[in-house]
Design an enzyme around this catalytic site. Structure first.
Site, mmCIF file in Angstrom:
data_model
loop_
_atom_site.group_PDB
_atom_site.id
_atom_site.type_symbol
_atom_site.label_atom_id
_atom_site.label_comp_id
_atom_site.label_asym_id
_atom_site.label_seq_id
_atom_site.Cartn_x
_atom_site.Cartn_y
_atom_site.Cartn_z
ATOM 1 N N ARG A 65 0.844 -1.202 0.000
ATOM 2 C CA ARG A 65 0.000 0.000 0.000
ATOM 3 C C ARG A 65 0.877 1.249 0.000
ATOM 4 O O ARG A 65 0.583 2.249 -0.650
ATOM 5 C CB ARG A 65 -0.960 -0.001 1.210
ATOM 6 C CG ARG A 65 -1.771 1.270 1.283
ATOM 7 C CD ARG A 65 -3.057 1.201 2.109
ATOM 8 N NE ARG A 65 -3.074 0.262 3.203
ATOM 9 C CZ ARG A 65 -2.419 0.403 4.354
ATOM 10 N NH1 ARG A 65 -1.681 1.472 4.565
ATOM 11 N NH2 ARG A 65 -2.497 -0.514 5.293
ATOM 12 N N TYR A 70 -15.261 17.209 -15.404
ATOM 13 C CA TYR A 70 -15.784 15.846 -15.438
ATOM 14 C C TYR A 70 -16.892 15.693 -14.378
ATOM 15 O O TYR A 70 -16.758 16.179 -13.253
ATOM 16 C CB TYR A 70 -14.631 14.855 -15.203
ATOM 17 C CG TYR A 70 -15.117 13.470 -14.911
ATOM 18 C CD1 TYR A 70 -15.899 12.788 -15.849
ATOM 19 C CD2 TYR A 70 -14.829 12.845 -13.709
ATOM 20 C CE1 TYR A 70 -16.371 11.523 -15.578
ATOM 21 C CE2 TYR A 70 -15.293 11.567 -13.435
ATOM 22 C CZ TYR A 70 -16.075 10.915 -14.375
ATOM 23 O OH TYR A 70 -16.554 9.664 -14.100
ATOM 24 N N ASP A 99 -6.263 19.251 -14.191
ATOM 25 C CA ASP A 99 -6.615 17.910 -14.658
ATOM 26 C C ASP A 99 -6.280 17.890 -16.144
ATOM 27 O O ASP A 99 -6.973 18.502 -16.959
ATOM 28 C CB ASP A 99 -8.110 17.653 -14.406
ATOM 29 C CG ASP A 99 -8.546 16.256 -14.870
ATOM 30 O OD1 ASP A 99 -7.873 15.684 -15.746
ATOM 31 O OD2 ASP A 99 -9.571 15.758 -14.372
ATOM 32 N N LYS A 109 -7.653 6.818 -19.271
ATOM 33 C CA LYS A 109 -7.911 7.299 -20.629
ATOM 34 C C LYS A 109 -6.689 7.073 -21.531
ATOM 35 O O LYS A 109 -6.327 5.956 -21.765
ATOM 36 C CB LYS A 109 -8.326 8.773 -20.579
ATOM 37 C CG LYS A 109 -9.344 9.092 -19.465
ATOM 38 C CD LYS A 109 -10.634 8.317 -19.581
ATOM 39 C CE LYS A 109 -11.622 8.778 -18.523
ATOM 40 N NZ LYS A 109 -12.682 7.875 -18.214
HETATM 41 C C1 LIG Z 1 -11.235 14.772 -17.266
HETATM 42 C C2 LIG Z 1 -11.476 13.613 -16.340
HETATM 43 N N1 LIG Z 1 -10.960 13.648 -15.098
HETATM 44 C C3 LIG Z 1 -11.159 12.626 -14.239
HETATM 45 C C4 LIG Z 1 -11.915 11.521 -14.579
HETATM 46 C C5 LIG Z 1 -12.115 10.416 -13.585
HETATM 47 O O1 LIG Z 1 -11.320 9.328 -13.908
HETATM 48 P P1 LIG Z 1 -11.649 7.797 -13.565
HETATM 49 O O2 LIG Z 1 -12.878 7.421 -14.341
HETATM 50 O O3 LIG Z 1 -10.421 7.084 -13.980
HETATM 51 O O4 LIG Z 1 -11.902 7.720 -12.094
HETATM 52 C C6 LIG Z 1 -12.454 11.440 -15.857
HETATM 53 C C7 LIG Z 1 -13.258 10.271 -16.251
HETATM 54 O O5 LIG Z 1 -13.948 10.260 -17.254
HETATM 55 C C8 LIG Z 1 -12.239 12.515 -16.769
HETATM 56 O O6 LIG Z 1 -12.752 12.504 -18.013
#
Ligand SMILES: Cc1ncc(COP(=O)(O)O)c(C=O)c1O
Length: 380
Positions: A45, A97, A168, A193
């Protein structure tokens, strides 16, 4: 070294057996040298060699010092939000998101953390911010409307007020945009992604240079436990090796599809920062090496039937997510962004006819034909 060389040769090298792929250490615990000392690895962990390798690789391609690999993109966002204390406030751009919005709108209140939604950071007046603002959280280009925020401008203004800047960078990746070089303090990813790239793992990354902040985040992540497993760390490392070549193809496909969409009457508006018609075009060109491969558009429901359109598609799967080799299509208002209240969706522009594409790396002629066939079939 160039990006692709670093992506392929970064991370750890297997010194013992000389395997060209760093091995998967499937061990939860590690024997310690003696009663007085702790070895390099103790418990998975806290640290695991395979995870540490991909963390180093992710930091290497970003040109950064530290990386933390988490169990999902949301685990990365949650980790970053742990830096906010009771009474503190975060500024966040208005389309992010949906899961990030779900966190902000549901979990902040009980933590005593405040937030302010910012419609356009590019002309936000940082002189008027409250003293309790401690973090700016940006997605650029934003999800799902592809709005572009000037990272350098925001970082400069925020830093004058002692505010931490988090980006992000999921839609861009380090291949296209380097927020830390533009002044951000922390960059985070849904590595599910483009980094993973094959829609087969969930993963997140937090990348930064600051040693103290890194130690704090590492401590928090070990405490909370949202870490990336050794197998997923291996798959993530494998994905990163081909990130650059995949993105080159994603980008050229996306531009052709955006141009196609812009030229037909089945769409009312196309949102893609690689199109000259996009209001963020110049800024995107200035701060990034490409516009990514997510395209949103408003579907012309007066003349076309959305249900019929979606059902006719053969190559675009009707599914959430993005960044994999295969093309996807989704409707943000009822899927990725259903956590936004209807009124807020309307206000921001996440209307029921807003459609988002994740353009994959198939042959672009086939993708355009797939879209064209489906539009023709759905004409009223
Ligand atoms: C821009 C963005 N940030 C964060 C996330 C969250 O990621 P995860 O689905 O891997 O938890 C996503 C998911 O679609 C996203 O598109």
């Amino acid at each position: 070294m160039g990006f692709n060389t670093t992506a392929i040769h970064g991370g750890f090298i297997d010194q013992e057996k000389k395997a060209v792929n760093y091995p998967i250490y499937l061990s939860s615990t590690f024997a310690q040298p003696d009663v007085e000392h702790e070895g390099e690895y103790c418990y998975s962990r806290g640290n695991n060699p395979t995870r540490a390798s991909v963390e180093k690789l992710a930091a290497d391609i970003e040109g950064a010092k530290h990386g933390i690999a988490t169990s999902s993109g949301m685990a990365a966002t949650s980790l970053v939000f742990e830096l906010l204390n009771k009474g503190e406030k975060v500024l966040i751009n208005d389309n992010v998101y949906g899961g990030t919005w779900r966190f902000v709108s549901n979990l902040f209140e009980k933590r005593g953390v405040e937030y302010e939604i910012v419609n356009n950071f590019n002309d936000y007046d940082f002189d008027k911010v409250d003293e309790n603002v401690k973090m700016v959280f940006i997605e650029t280009p934003s999800n799902p409307l592809l709005e572009v925020t000037d990272i350098r401008k925001v970082a400069d203004a925020a830093h004058k007020k002692g505010i931490l800047v988090v980006v992000d960078n999921t839609f861009m990746t380090a291949y296209l945009q380097k927020p830390l070089d533009l002044g951000a303090d922390i960059v985070e990813y849904s590595a599910t992604k483009y980094y993973g790239g094959h829609s087969d793992i969930l993963a997140g990354l937090v990348i930064l240079n600051d040693d103290e902040l890194f130690t704090r985040l590492k401590f928090i992540n070990n405490t909370l436990g949202g870490i990336l497993s050794p197998i997923d760390s291996f798959l993530l490392q494998r994905g990163i090796k081909t990130l650059g070549v995949r993105l080159d193809r994603h980008l050229s496909n996306a531009l052709k599809i955006a141009e196609y969409l812009e030229g037909i009457d089945a769409t009312e508006e196309v949102y893609y920062p690689g199109l000259k018609s996009h209001k963020g075009y110049e800024l995107q060109k200035k701060q990034a090496n490409g516009a990514g491969a997510v395209i949103s558009f408003k579907f012309n429901e007066n003349s076309y039937d959305l249900d019929k359109f979606v059902s006719k598609l053969k190559l675009f799967s009707f599914a959430v997510s993005l960044g994999g080799v295969e093309s996807l299509i989704c409707r943000p208002s009822t899927m990725t962004h259903e956590s936004y209240a209807k009124e807020l969706q309307e206000k921001i522009g996440i209307t029921p006819n807003l459609i988002r594409l994740s353009v994959g790396i198939e042959d672009v002629e086939d993708l355009i034909k797939d879209l064209d066939d489906a539009f023709n079939y759905s004409r009223k």
